[in-house]
Design a protein around this motif. Structure first.
Motif, PDB file in Angstrom:
ATOM      1  N   PRO A  97       0.730  -1.413   0.176  1.00 20.41           N
ATOM      2  CA  PRO A  97       0.095   0.000   0.069  1.00 20.41           C
ATOM      3  C   PRO A  97       0.724   1.297  -0.074  1.00 20.41           C
ATOM      4  O   PRO A  97       1.942   1.477   0.415  1.00 20.41           O
ATOM      5  N   GLN A  98       0.264   2.192  -0.605  1.00 21.04           N
ATOM      6  CA  GLN A  98       0.757   3.526  -0.408  1.00 21.04           C
ATOM      7  C   GLN A  98       0.124   4.539   0.440  1.00 21.04           C
ATOM      8  O   GLN A  98      -0.052   4.332   1.710  1.00 21.04           O
ATOM      9  N   CYS A  99      -0.979   5.285  -0.054  1.00 22.30           N
ATOM     10  CA  CYS A  99      -1.926   5.790   0.592  1.00 22.30           C
ATOM     11  C   CYS A  99      -2.980   4.714   1.404  1.00 22.30           C
ATOM     12  O   CYS A  99      -3.527   5.275   2.610  1.00 22.30           O
ATOM     13  N   GLY A 100      -3.156   3.799   0.843  1.00 19.34           N
ATOM     14  CA  GLY A 100      -3.803   2.589   1.266  1.00 19.34           C
ATOM     15  C   GLY A 100      -5.430   2.574   1.108  1.00 19.34           C
ATOM     16  O   GLY A 100      -6.003   1.646   1.375  1.00 19.34           O
ATOM     17  N   TYR A 101      -5.927   3.720   0.139  1.00 20.71           N
ATOM     18  CA  TYR A 101      -7.331   3.695   0.122  1.00 20.71           C
ATOM     19  C   TYR A 101      -8.201   2.600  -0.659  1.00 20.71           C
ATOM     20  O   TYR A 101      -9.000   2.084  -0.355  1.00 20.71           O
ATOM     21  N   CYS A 102      -7.509   2.078  -1.802  1.00 21.97           N
ATOM     22  CA  CYS A 102      -7.706   1.279  -2.533  1.00 21.97           C
ATOM     23  C   CYS A 102      -7.559  -0.205  -2.050  1.00 21.97           C
ATOM     24  O   CYS A 102      -8.051  -1.234  -2.524  1.00 21.97           O
ATOM     25  N   GLN A 103      -6.993  -0.254  -0.854  1.00 19.21           N
ATOM     26  CA  GLN A 103      -6.224  -1.688  -0.655  1.00 19.21           C
ATOM     27  C   GLN A 103      -7.159  -2.776  -0.100  1.00 19.21           C
ATOM     28  O   GLN A 103      -7.139  -4.101  -0.615  1.00 19.21           O
ATOM     29  N   SER A 104      -8.137  -2.383   0.582  1.00 18.16           N
ATOM     30  CA  SER A 104      -9.117  -3.564   0.799  1.00 18.16           C
ATOM     31  C   SER A 104      -9.733  -4.070  -0.206  1.00 18.16           C
ATOM     32  O   SER A 104      -9.975  -5.278  -0.153  1.00 18.16           O
ATOM     33  N   LEU A 133      -8.858   0.063  -9.351  1.00 13.11           N
ATOM     34  CA  LEU A 133      -8.066   1.264  -9.544  1.00 13.11           C
ATOM     35  C   LEU A 133      -7.095   1.634  -8.544  1.00 13.11           C
ATOM     36  O   LEU A 133      -7.888   1.534  -7.350  1.00 13.11           O
ATOM     37  N   CYS A 134      -6.009   1.968  -8.742  1.00 10.20           N
ATOM     38  CA  CYS A 134      -5.246   2.595  -7.780  1.00 10.20           C
ATOM     39  C   CYS A 134      -4.512   3.820  -8.181  1.00 10.20           C
ATOM     40  O   CYS A 134      -3.556   3.782  -9.044  1.00 10.20           O
ATOM     41  N   ARG A 135      -5.036   4.925  -7.501  1.00 13.51           N
ATOM     42  CA  ARG A 135      -4.304   6.297  -7.935  1.00 13.51           C
ATOM     43  C   ARG A 135      -2.879   6.417  -7.504  1.00 13.51           C
ATOM     44  O   ARG A 135      -2.195   7.134  -8.027  1.00 13.51           O
ATOM     45  N   CYS A 136      -2.590   5.538  -6.709  1.00 13.69           N
ATOM     46  CA  CYS A 136      -0.976   5.767  -6.151  1.00 13.69           C
ATOM     47  C   CYS A 136      -0.160   4.649  -7.213  1.00 13.69           C
ATOM     48  O   CYS A 136       1.068   4.461  -6.827  1.00 13.69           O
ATOM     49  N   ALA A 137      -0.883   3.851  -7.861  1.00 13.07           N
ATOM     50  CA  ALA A 137      -0.266   2.920  -8.983  1.00 13.07           C
ATOM     51  C   ALA A 137       0.789   2.014  -8.370  1.00 13.07           C
ATOM     52  O   ALA A 137       1.804   1.724  -8.675  1.00 13.07           O
ATOM     53  N   THR A 138       0.099   1.309  -7.494  1.00 13.27           N
ATOM     54  CA  THR A 138       0.791   0.173  -6.694  1.00 13.27           C
ATOM     55  C   THR A 138       0.777  -1.124  -7.473  1.00 13.27           C
ATOM     56  O   THR A 138       1.170  -2.312  -6.883  1.00 13.27           O
ATOM     57  N   TYR A 139       0.312  -1.141  -8.935  1.00 12.82           N
ATOM     58  CA  TYR A 139       0.156  -2.484  -9.583  1.00 12.82           C
ATOM     59  C   TYR A 139       1.256  -3.290  -9.544  1.00 12.82           C
ATOM     60  O   TYR A 139       0.806  -4.606  -9.520  1.00 12.82           O
TER      61      TYR A 139
HETATM   62  S1  FES Z   1      -2.680   2.791  -2.541  1.00  9.07           S
HETATM   63 FE1  FES Z   1      -3.227   4.813  -2.804  1.00  9.07          FE
HETATM   64  S2  FES Z   1      -5.185   4.358  -4.107  1.00  9.07           S
HETATM   65 FE2  FES Z   1      -4.070   2.496  -3.937  1.00  9.07          FE
END
Ligand code: FES
Ligand code: FES
Length: 156
Positions: A97-104, A133-139
């Motif tokens: 995770p980066q910001c974590g928002y998309c991670q769950s 989708l992940c705005r932090c691009a952790t793909y």
């Molecule tokens: S970790 Fe930030 S939106 Fe995916």
């Protein structure tokens, strides 16, 4: 408004809601299970992904009236008896995770993928995970963590 009984993470919950209230609203606002996130509200981003009978679904698109027949699993129910799954451990180990928002939502989609396809290829991972989708691009790290969990034996 009607009363609905939902089976979530192995426990029954009764809620009173309109029949078209999205499951996401029930989870977050009625039951306080805020691990499942609201992103787009339109079935596009995957932030609200949970499992219904083991299949990854968008909880912002499923009305509560359609959620009573199955077993729902949310991010709060992914670990069993406090024990993280291989996938969750790899997520931590690889610092996904980066910001974590998309991670769950990512974890719920990834765990449904591994339950169905224990050793997914890059193409299978990209195809399934493209709906999250992940705005932090952790793909790249998401893909690495899925492969690492698969090497360890899968989703459990
Ligand atoms: S970790 Fe930030 S939106 Fe995916
Ligand atoms: S909030 Fe459900 S898909 Fe975006």
């Amino acid at each position: 408004m009607k009363s609905y009984t939902l089976l979530i993470n192995g426990q029954k919950h009764s809620v009173i809601a309109s029949d078209d209230t999205p499951l996401l609203w029930i989870l977050r606002d009625h039951l306080g299970m805020v691990g499942t996130k609201y992103g787009c509200g339109k079935g596009i981003c995957g932030a609200c992904t949970v499992h219904l009978n083991g299949v990854a679904i968008r909880s912002c698109q499923l009305p509560v009236s359609a959620a009573t027949s199955g077993e729902i699993t949310t991010i709060e129910g992914l670990a069993k008896n406090g024990k993280l799954t291989s996938l969750q451990k790899q997520w931590i180990k690889l610092d996904v995770p980066q910001c974590g928002y998309c991670q769950s939502g990512q974890l719920m989609s990834a765990s449904a993928l591994l339950a169905r396809t224990p050793k997914p290829s890059d193409g299978e991972i990209d195809s399934v995970m493209s709906g999250n989708l992940c705005r932090c691009a952790t793909y790249t790290r998401i893909r690495q963590a899925i492969h690492a969990a698969a090497e360890e034996g899968g989703v459990a």
